[in-house]
Design a protein around this motif. Structure first.
Motif, PDB file in Angstrom:
ATOM      1  N   GLY A 167       0.805  -1.218   0.000  1.00  0.00           N
ATOM      2  CA  GLY A 167       0.000   0.000   0.000  1.00  0.00           C
ATOM      3  C   GLY A 167       0.833   1.260   0.000  1.00  0.00           C
ATOM      4  O   GLY A 167       0.458   2.253   0.630  1.00  0.00           O
ATOM      5  N   GLY A 194      -8.105  -3.788   0.913  1.00  0.00           N
ATOM      6  CA  GLY A 194      -7.251  -4.027  -0.247  1.00  0.00           C
ATOM      7  C   GLY A 194      -7.194  -5.468  -0.698  1.00  0.00           C
ATOM      8  O   GLY A 194      -6.298  -5.856  -1.452  1.00  0.00           O
ATOM      9  N   PHE A 206      -3.929   0.907   3.365  1.00  0.00           N
ATOM     10  CA  PHE A 206      -4.458  -0.428   3.606  1.00  0.00           C
ATOM     11  C   PHE A 206      -4.203  -0.941   5.029  1.00  0.00           C
ATOM     12  O   PHE A 206      -3.570  -0.291   5.853  1.00  0.00           O
ATOM     13  CB  PHE A 206      -3.934  -1.434   2.578  1.00  0.00           C
ATOM     14  CG  PHE A 206      -4.332  -1.110   1.162  1.00  0.00           C
ATOM     15  CD1 PHE A 206      -5.638  -0.773   0.850  1.00  0.00           C
ATOM     16  CD2 PHE A 206      -3.402  -1.141   0.133  1.00  0.00           C
ATOM     17  CE1 PHE A 206      -6.014  -0.481  -0.452  1.00  0.00           C
ATOM     18  CE2 PHE A 206      -3.753  -0.847  -1.169  1.00  0.00           C
ATOM     19  CZ  PHE A 206      -5.058  -0.528  -1.456  1.00  0.00           C
TER      20      PHE A 206
END
Length: 396
Positions: free
Chosen positions: A112, A122, A117
């Motif tokens: 990320g 995600g 995230f």
């Protein structure tokens, strides 16, 4: 504007594609084409892996002290999220399959761009549960510290925390929070920026805690962004092109902006431009002169390394170069999947679920895990290229 070229004595006219490549790909490779189209229009999250795998138990693990106050450090420590989020984060999520290999686990570091995230967003919750179900291994995904407003330049702190998390897993069972009867076997794994932190963790352990190296049985990196100098020429050559709808769809910015914007994000994580070639925090540099001392340690006792890349990734160059430079020093197995984009194994097409590339990647990943745990000598090193099969009946 069309161009003319002289080839084989004939004057031929070349017309711009205007998306023809994408239309042909929708016929030949419909699943990745649909995913790419969604990412391009800002709806890529619709194709993140969804749903926990059957038979996998998911539990939240809070921050942990070492039993007997063996160490003052706290594993999976809590941290204050940004003011916008206004919450305490930390701990980890533990994914346990119905039947799992005892005294063995995977420490998974989510990606990320170092700032986005969590283990629950995600697509990571689904990916980790599938990894547990398919491998038969317990998977532990920390909700690790992120780079956020007011908390930049904290790469060293993040990595030190992850090293404590790893040491706790080596010594303690996440299901019981008690000391293990014997040292655990651990696979460390991550994707994208988490792939960077995975290799950083290996290098940090080699430098500061080499006594933990025997517990590490494998290192897995999916689409790792691990040269934080961002100098590879594939930032340009694999940049997404809207004309032909080719290149790395996960990096849709104009090609000339890729290196500078990526480096800005990297420096925000590192805290200093002087650290972009640090062999621990920017771990690609293990394969260059900066990593000489670390490499001497790892030559003696390094777990096998498995890397997965898409053939169209802007990050492909650093993974290829890393593997080539270390081919005679460490056991590195790199798989490159033709035409695929960044982190492709974390996406699925709603119509046919895993793409052919993803299915093949899973097979090779599980094969590596099994061999790495049985003994590193079973792992085949080198660069492997996967391309979808075809036969004489294919027409475009």
């Amino acid at each position: 504007m069309s161009r003319q070229i002289l080839r084989e004595g004939c004057l031929q006219r070349i017309e711009p594609s205007h998306g023809i490549t994408h239309e042909v790909r929708k016929q030949r490779q419909p699943s990745p084409a649909r995913i790419m189209e969604s990412i391009l229009t800002g709806h890529g999250e619709e194709h993140y892996l969804q749903g926990a795998a059957d038979g996998v138990t998911v539990e939240k693990l809070g921050q942990q002290q070492f039993p007997g106050a063996e160490l003052e450090s706290v594993a999976f420590a809590e941290w204050q999220a940004s003011a916008q989020e206004g919450q305490i984060r930390g701990g980890a999520y533990v994914y346990t399959p119905a039947s799992n290999r005892p005294n063995t686990c995977v420490l998974y570091i989510h990606g990320g761009s170092f700032k986005n995230f969590s283990p629950l967003t995600g697509g990571y919750e689904s990916f980790c549960s599938r990894l547990a179900a398919r491998s038969g291994l317990q998977v532990v995904c920390p909700d690790h510290i992120l780079v956020q407003p007011g908390r930049s330049g904290n790469a060293a702190d993040i990595m030190n925390q992850l090293s404590v998390d790893l040491e706790w897993l080596v010594k303690c069972d996440p299901s019981t929070q008690c000391l293990r009867d014997s040292t655990a076997e651990v696979i460390i794994m991550g994707d994208s920026s988490g792939g960077c932190q995975t290799l950083s963790l290996l290098n940090l352990i080699a430098r500061d805690k080499p006594q933990l190296l025997p517990a590490l049985r494998g290192v897995v990196m999916v689409s790792p962004w691990f040269d934080l100098s961002c100098r590879s020429t594939t930032y340009i050559s694999n940049a997404y092109g809207s004309g032909g709808h080719t290149g790395d769809i996960c990096w849709p910015r104009p090609a000339h902006l890729h290196p500078s914007m990526s480096r800005e994000c990297a420096v925000d994580y590192l805290g200093s431009d002087a650290l972009v070639d640090d062999p621990v925090l920017s771990p690609y540099w293990l394969c260059r002169e900066q990593g000489t001392d670390l490499l001497q340690v790892l030559r003696k006792q390094c777990p096998p390394i498995w890397i997965l890349m898409g053939g169209s990734e802007v990050l492909l160059g650093e993974a290829m170069d890393f593997t080539m430079r270390l081919r005679d020093a460490l056991k590195v197995q790199l798989w490159v999947h033709e035409g695929m984009f960044h982190d492709f194994i974390l996406y699925e097409s709603k119509d046919s679920k895993d793409t052919q590339s993803s299915k093949a990647a899973w097979v090779n990943l599980l094969d590596f895990l099994g061999k790495a745990l049985n003994g590193p000598d079973e792992v085949q090193t080198g660069i492997h290229y996967w391309i979808e099969e075809w036969d004489g009946s294919v027409n475009y």
